[in-house]
Design an enzyme around this catalytic site. Structure first.
Site, PDB file in Angstrom:
ATOM      1  N   LYS A   9       0.833  -1.208   0.000  1.00  9.16           N
ATOM      2  CA  LYS A   9       0.000   0.000   0.000  1.00  9.16           C
ATOM      3  C   LYS A   9       0.872   1.266   0.000  1.00  9.16           C
ATOM      4  CE  LYS A   9      -3.800  -2.319   2.404  1.00  9.16           C
ATOM      5  NZ  LYS A   9      -4.819  -2.177   3.473  1.00  9.16           N
ATOM      6  N   TYR A  49     -12.164  -1.921  -3.758  1.00  9.66           N
ATOM      7  CA  TYR A  49     -12.707  -2.214  -2.426  1.00  9.66           C
ATOM      8  C   TYR A  49     -14.240  -2.171  -2.407  1.00  9.66           C
ATOM      9  CZ  TYR A  49      -8.240  -2.260   0.133  1.00  9.66           C
ATOM     10  OH  TYR A  49      -7.001  -2.575   0.641  1.00  9.66           O
ATOM     11  N   ASN A 112      -1.876  -0.228   6.925  1.00  6.38           N
ATOM     12  CA  ASN A 112      -1.337  -1.505   7.411  1.00  6.38           C
ATOM     13  C   ASN A 112      -0.416  -2.185   6.389  1.00  6.38           C
ATOM     14  OD1 ASN A 112      -3.361  -2.244   5.688  1.00  6.38           O
ATOM     15  ND2 ASN A 112      -4.449  -3.573   7.104  1.00  6.38           N
ATOM     16  N   HIS A 115      -1.909  -5.546   1.518  1.00  6.44           N
ATOM     17  CA  HIS A 115      -3.223  -6.180   1.342  1.00  6.44           C
ATOM     18  C   HIS A 115      -2.990  -7.547   0.724  1.00  6.44           C
ATOM     19  CE1 HIS A 115      -7.347  -6.933   0.050  1.00  6.44           C
ATOM     20  NE2 HIS A 115      -6.801  -7.370  -1.080  1.00  6.44           N
ATOM     21  N   GLU A 126      -9.537  -9.915  -7.731  1.00  8.69           N
ATOM     22  CA  GLU A 126      -8.503  -8.900  -7.483  1.00  8.69           C
ATOM     23  C   GLU A 126      -7.355  -8.993  -8.486  1.00  8.69           C
ATOM     24  OE1 GLU A 126      -7.511  -9.231  -3.318  1.00  8.69           O
ATOM     25  OE2 GLU A 126      -9.473  -8.447  -2.707  1.00  8.69           O
TER      26      GLU A 126
HETATM   27  P1  CMP Z   1      -7.147  -4.796   3.809  1.00  6.47           P
HETATM   28  O1  CMP Z   1      -6.640  -6.132   4.146  1.00  6.47           O
HETATM   29  O2  CMP Z   1      -6.659  -4.120   2.591  1.00  6.47           O
HETATM   30  O3  CMP Z   1      -8.758  -4.879   3.728  1.00  6.47           O
HETATM   31  C1  CMP Z   1      -9.586  -3.756   3.927  1.00  6.47           C
HETATM   32  C2  CMP Z   1      -8.845  -2.605   4.520  1.00  6.47           C
HETATM   33  O4  CMP Z   1      -9.653  -1.698   5.209  1.00  6.47           O
HETATM   34  C3  CMP Z   1      -7.890  -3.107   5.587  1.00  6.47           C
HETATM   35  O5  CMP Z   1      -6.844  -3.815   5.034  1.00  6.47           O
HETATM   36  C4  CMP Z   1      -7.504  -1.807   6.262  1.00  6.47           C
HETATM   37  O6  CMP Z   1      -6.593  -1.036   5.487  1.00  6.47           O
HETATM   38  C5  CMP Z   1      -8.865  -1.111   6.230  1.00  6.47           C
HETATM   39  N1  CMP Z   1      -9.587  -1.317   7.499  1.00  6.47           N
HETATM   40  C6  CMP Z   1     -10.089  -2.441   8.001  1.00  6.47           C
HETATM   41  N2  CMP Z   1     -10.714  -2.238   9.170  1.00  6.47           N
HETATM   42  C7  CMP Z   1     -10.606  -0.918   9.400  1.00  6.47           C
HETATM   43  C8  CMP Z   1     -11.046  -0.082  10.447  1.00  6.47           C
HETATM   44  N3  CMP Z   1     -11.743  -0.561  11.495  1.00  6.47           N
HETATM   45  N4  CMP Z   1     -10.767   1.220  10.361  1.00  6.47           N
HETATM   46  C9  CMP Z   1     -10.071   1.703   9.295  1.00  6.47           C
HETATM   47  N5  CMP Z   1      -9.636   0.950   8.265  1.00  6.47           N
HETATM   48  C10 CMP Z   1      -9.889  -0.353   8.329  1.00  6.47           C
END
Ligand code: CMP
Length: 138
Positions: A9, A49, A112, A115, A126
Site C-alpha cells: 500500500k 474495495y 497496514n 493487502h 482482485e
Molecule cells: P485490507 O486487508 O486491505 O482490507 C480492507 C482494509 O480496510 C484493511 O486492510 C484496512 O486497510 C482497512 N480497514 C479495516 N478495518 C478498518 C477499520 N476498522 N478502520 C479503518 N480501516 C480499516
C-alpha cells in the site's frame, strides 16, 4: 498451485518497504508471477474495495489507497492465499503476531502496509482487476 493478489500500500511504498516485503515473500518460497507500480485514482480504489462500500471507513480507506503509488503483485505457490495472510498478520497490527509484516511495520489499522486476497474468489477478482493474462507469468 494457487495464486493471490498482494498490494504494498502507499504507506509501505513511502516507508521504503518494497524490497523488505518482496524479500519476505521470496524467503517463504513464494513466487512473484507479476508485479507493477500503480497510482490508483479514487474510482479505481473504490472499485477495488467495492465489497467494503458500506463500511464506515470506506471513504478514508479509498482516499488513502489513492494517496500515492502502490505495488501490486500476483503471488503463486501452494496454499499461497493462506501463506500470504500469515506473513501479513492480522488487519489490526496491534493484534498481529510477532514477526509479521503488519506487526513489524504498520502504523494504523488502515495504514497496514499490505493487502492480500482472503479467498480464491476474491483472488480471482482482485488479480483480474489489475492484470491481464499476458502480464502474468507461470
Ligand atoms: P485490507 O486487508 O486491505 O482490507 C480492507 C482494509 O480496510 C484493511 O486492510 C484496512 O486497510 C482497512 N480497514 C479495516 N478495518 C478498518 C477499520 N476498522 N478502520 C479503518 N480501516 C480499516
Amino acid at each position: 498451485m494457487e495464486k493471490t493478489l498482494s498490494i504494498i500500500k502507499p504507506d509501505g511504498v513511502s516507508l521504503g518497504l518494497v524490497g523488505e516485503v518482496v524479500k519476505r515473500f521470496e524467503n517463504a518460497g513464494i513466487k512473484i508471477s507479476a508485479m507493477k507500480m500503480i497510482h490508483m485514482t479514487k474510482p479505481q480504489a473504490e472499485g477495488f474495495y467495492a465489497v467494503q462500500r458500506e463500511r464506515p471507513f470506506f471513504d478514508s480507506l479509498t482516499d488513502f489507497m489513492c494517496s500515492g503509488p502502490a505495488v501490486v503483485m500476483v503471488l503463486t505457490g501452494e496454499n499461497v492465499i493462506g501463506k500470504n495472510r500469515e506473513l501479513m498478520g492480522a488487519t489490526n497490527y496491534k493484534e498481529a503476531a510477532e514477526g509479521t509484516i503488519r506487526r513489524d511495520f504498520a502504523t494504523d489499522i488502515e495504514k497496514n502496509v499490505v493487502h492480500g486476497s482472503d479467498s480464491s474468489d476474491s483472488a480471482a477478482f482482485e488479480i483480474g482487476y489489475f492484470f491481464n493474462q499476458l502480464e502474468i507469468t507461470g
